[in-house]
Design an enzyme around this catalytic site. Structure first.
Site, PDB file in Angstrom:
ATOM      1  N   SER A 187      11.795  75.808  39.494  1.00  0.00           N
ATOM      2  CA  SER A 187      11.007  74.568  38.882  1.00  0.00           C
ATOM      3  C   SER A 187      11.199  74.543  37.393  1.00  0.00           C
ATOM      4  O   SER A 187      12.260  74.627  36.762  1.00  0.00           O
ATOM      5  CB  SER A 187       9.689  74.304  39.571  1.00  0.00           C
ATOM      6  OG  SER A 187       9.248  72.977  39.217  1.00  0.00           O
TER       7      SER A 187
ATOM      8  N   ASP B  88      14.196  66.797  47.696  1.00  0.00           N
ATOM      9  CA  ASP B  88      13.247  67.214  46.412  1.00  0.00           C
ATOM     10  C   ASP B  88      12.485  66.040  46.111  1.00  0.00           C
ATOM     11  O   ASP B  88      13.137  65.243  45.347  1.00  0.00           O
ATOM     12  CB  ASP B  88      13.924  68.254  45.465  1.00  0.00           C
ATOM     13  CG  ASP B  88      12.713  68.835  44.518  1.00  0.00           C
ATOM     14  OD1 ASP B  88      11.381  68.327  44.531  1.00  0.00           O
ATOM     15  OD2 ASP B  88      13.005  69.940  44.182  1.00  0.00           O
TER      16      ASP B  88
ATOM     17  N   HIS C  66      10.940  70.387  47.447  1.00  0.00           N
ATOM     18  CA  HIS C  66      10.885  71.356  46.324  1.00  0.00           C
ATOM     19  C   HIS C  66      10.847  72.652  46.641  1.00  0.00           C
ATOM     20  O   HIS C  66      11.138  73.691  45.694  1.00  0.00           O
ATOM     21  CB  HIS C  66       9.769  70.987  45.273  1.00  0.00           C
ATOM     22  CG  HIS C  66       9.871  71.250  43.945  1.00  0.00           C
ATOM     23  ND1 HIS C  66      11.153  71.326  43.088  1.00  0.00           N
ATOM     24  CD2 HIS C  66       8.887  71.967  43.152  1.00  0.00           C
ATOM     25  CE1 HIS C  66      10.900  71.618  41.823  1.00  0.00           C
ATOM     26  NE2 HIS C  66       9.538  72.268  41.870  1.00  0.00           N
TER      27      HIS C  66
END
Length: 723
Positions: A593, A668, A700
């Site tokens: 991320s 995602d 995600h």
């Protein structure tokens, strides 16, 4: 944006001989073989000095809510057992009404985004033992304070269920997917302001306040869903990217008796957020927290429940941004407790009911990390802080006047008061450190003295001996530019200072985050220890921009995300590379991320420092990410184009020299796969060779079935082959 890589703490099963070092495997880590003992769905009662725990039998899938006494920790009764109610297959979560005579039980939960879900709900009467299904596919059902009604969201509208008549009444009727939402937050509020229920009952149960989201003009994001269909499907949802239109929010008051809805004029605002909504102890006064789009100005507003008149009672400004929390607590006279970074560190303040400052309760060059509650009888506040070092957490009590502060925890590591008894006589403390797995104890609130141990993981400690795992070493790393940064290192158990070792760096680095913390091992730690068994040193450094060292340290990255954070990782790698036992030609870096954004930047801007990098679900250009998160730190692309472009890895692909693995899930909804697709195209056009892995229909977190095992085996192999 929140971290994904952290996973629930785990425990290791040992089956091999204790005389040889057993190897950690990815399969063990990600098949649930590592799980510490915990306390699921613990809820402190309000009427009695007791608490409940949801106990699950994972084999039979039987669930029961058990009642315990705080003073003795002994089980008092089983409140509900699913074996007695065949229609209730499982208990996902539960909540009591104010009288604690009824329980609302969620089952058949279906997740929507990170926090939101729909579920079927059953109402259980404790006295009669009667269970009845009351709601289907509903969201956020909440008892009225008098316990006669339940407000809930469904299909973008708000409803009220009357328990006596067993009927529902619709409050709003204009709800429509991808257009209007009533009482439930939109995607970006849920993700970035971290709440789903955008409605609240007044203390007298006569009114419901709610936020309405008009998403009509918010740009729509389309996500392809592959599954196993002949033709892929498209999921469409509203997602405001940086600089684009947000949902138009408005505040409304619904009168239960008259069924009339009043619109509230909050003031002369444009392009704003209603970041929190909460009725005060005065049944006629509603509080709302309103932020400007830059999130640098926050107004705490009191709204008259009858007239709808609004007035600002507290204003906070910051050159960077104002953090929104759930710490606002109203006392009996409607004075309130508030936390703020006003003096440069997060502290506790008390204001009277008109918003006038009464006093600053905590002070010092350290941060309050959690506000637990207020003991009205003894005028005492309970909180958690980093007074004993920014990597540690301790539990404290202090008088409302700022006097008589006491450190209640005694062990160095991470202490957390998970719950207090209703009379504040006792609390349950969880403690862990990098060398000791989680221990739950019952403690006296006045002294912090341990009354009784509830659960520990001594068995885990014994079982881990077969693995002969190394110890995580904490230290402060000083860069060549003079930055002093918290860090930890995991060396091979058979470490030999005369040898040269490759180094694998892990970081997240997002604003206000922390990866260097003195707590028990998480799944990533076990993976790093697995790598140590194969001859790698793992290092983690929290650079500038991370949290719990004051506002100046955290907010130095404002308007320039990725500049100082990347500098610090590169500089840290150079310092580590100078250690006599490190092979400076073999340093790699990994992140997920925000951490993927960072590892991508590091392999590009630090091309001569890093040999390889792995980026999972990375942001590659902040123009692609959501408005609330991105503009909080960068303002809009229209205002700060250089802040977006000068630190986006997508613009520096020509620098690539080392090995680069790019990983993303196609479903995602948070960091869209668009980020990686654009990065891939830029790398291709720069004629750069790289590696990638795309996970169809994974979000995600990239998990489900064997996904995590395959993913971490892939990353392990990549490290072994390229570092």
């Amino acid at each position: 944006m929140t971290r994904i890589f952290k996973v629930t703490t785990l425990f290791l099963l040992v089956g091999a001989s204790v005389f040889a070092q057993k190897k950690v495997t990815v399969d063990e880590i990600y098949t649930g073989a590592f799980r510490t003992k915990g306390m699921d769905e613990l809820s402190s009662m309000k009427k009695t000095n007791q608490y409940t725990v949801l106990n699950l039998d994972r084999n039979s899938r039987r669930s029961q809510i058990d009642l315990y006494d705080f003073a003795t920790l002994k089980k008092v009764a089983t409140v509900l057992d699913t074996k007695d109610h065949k229609e209730l297959q499982s208990i996902d979560s539960y909540s009591f009404d104010a009288s604690e005579k009824k329980i609302l039980i969620a089952t058949n939960s279906n997740p929507i985004y990170r926090h939101s879900f729909t579920a079927d709900f059953y109402l259980f009467d404790i006295a009669s033992k009667q269970l009845s299904k009351v709601l289907e596919a509903a969201q956020e059902p909440t008892f009225s304070p008098d316990g006669t009604k339940i407000a809930y969201g469904k299909e973008n509208n708000l409803f009220i269920y009357d328990i006596a008549s067993k009927t529902s009444k619709q409050i709003t009727s204009d709800g429509k997917k991808n257009a209007v939402i009533n009482g439930i937050t939109d995607w970006v509020y849920e993700e970035e302001f971290a709440f789903v229920r955008a409605f609240d009952w007044s203390a007298d149960s006569k009114k419901v306040a709610f936020i309405r989201f008009d998403e009509t003009d918010v740009p729509e994001f389309t996500m392809t869903v592959f599954h196993k269909e002949l033709y892929p499907k498209e999921e469409k949802f509203k997602y405001p990217k940086a600089g684009e239109k947000n949902a138009i929010v408005s505040l409304h008051l619904y009168d239960v008796a008259s069924a009339a809805t009043k619109n509230v004029n909050l003031g002369n605002y444009s392009d704003f957020y209603i970041a929190r909504l909460k009725w005060t102890n005065d049944a006629n006064i509603l509080s709302a927290q309103v932020l400007n789009r830059h999130q640098s100005n926050l107004d705490l507003i009191f709204v008259d429940g009858n007239s709808g008149a609004a007035k600002v009672v507290l204003n906070e400004k910051d050159k960077a941004y104002v953090d929104v929390t759930d710490n606002l607590t109203f006392l009996k006279d409607n004075s309130f407790i508030w936390t703020s970074e006003n003096d440069g560190f997060n502290h506790i303040y008390v204001y009277d009911k008109s918003g006038k400052l009464k006093n600053q309760v905590t002070k010092g060059k350290w941060e309050v990390t959690a506000y637990y509650g207020f003991d009205e009888k003894n005028k005492t506040i309970f909180y958690q802080s980093v007074e004993n070092g920014s990597i540690n957490r301790d539990v404290y009590s202090i008088g409302l006047d700022g006097k008589n502060k006491k450190r209640l925890s005694s062990q160095t590591g991470t202490n957390n008061a998970t719950t207090f008894s209703p009379n504040f006589d006792f609390y349950i403390n969880s403690f862990s450190s990098a060398t000791e797995p989680t221990v739950f104890t019952l403690r006296e609130s006045k002294s912090g003295k341990e009354v009784q141990k509830i659960a520990d993981n001594v068995a885990l400690t014994d079982k881990l001996k077969a693995y002969e795992l190394p110890t995580k070493e904490f230290f402060v790393l000083k860069t060549g530019k003079g930055q002093e940064l918290n860090a930890w290192m995991i060396k091979p158990k058979n470490f030999d200072a005369s040898k040269k070792y490759p180094v694998f760096m892990y970081q997240y680095s997002g604003p206000g985050s922390q990866e260097v913390g003195n707590h028990w091992l998480s799944a990533n730690d076990y993976w790093f220890m697995m790598l140590s068994q194969q001859g790698y040193i793992t290092v983690c450094v929290d650079g500038r921009g991370t949290g719990f060292k004051g506002a100046a340290f955290k907010k130095v990255t404002q308007n320039n995300l990725g500049k100082f954070e990347v500098e610090d990782q590169i500089d840290a790698a150079k310092v580590i590379g100078s250690y006599p036992y490190v092979d400076k030609t073999r340093i790699g870096i990994f992140g997920w991320s925000y951490g993927g954004f960072m590892s991508s930047n590091c392999i590009l801007k630090g091309a001569d420092t890093f040999k390889m990098a792995i980026a999972v679900a990375p942001v590659t250009n902040w123009r692609f990410y959501d408005s609330v998160y991105t503009e909080r730190y960068l303002t809009t692309p229209q205002e700060n184009a250089s802040g977006y472009d000068e630190n986006s890895p997508i613009n520096f692909v020509s620098n690539l020299k080392g090995k680069f693995l790019l990983i993303h899930g196609t479903a995602d909804d948070n960091v869209h796969v668009q980020n990686s697709m654009q990065m891939i195209e830029a790398l291709v056009q720069a004629n750069k060779q790289f590696d990638m892995a795309i996970y169809p229909d994974k979000n995600h977190g990239i998990y489900g079935g064997k996904t995590r095992i395959q993913l971490f085996n892939k990353m392990t192999d990549y490290i072994l082959q390229n570092l």
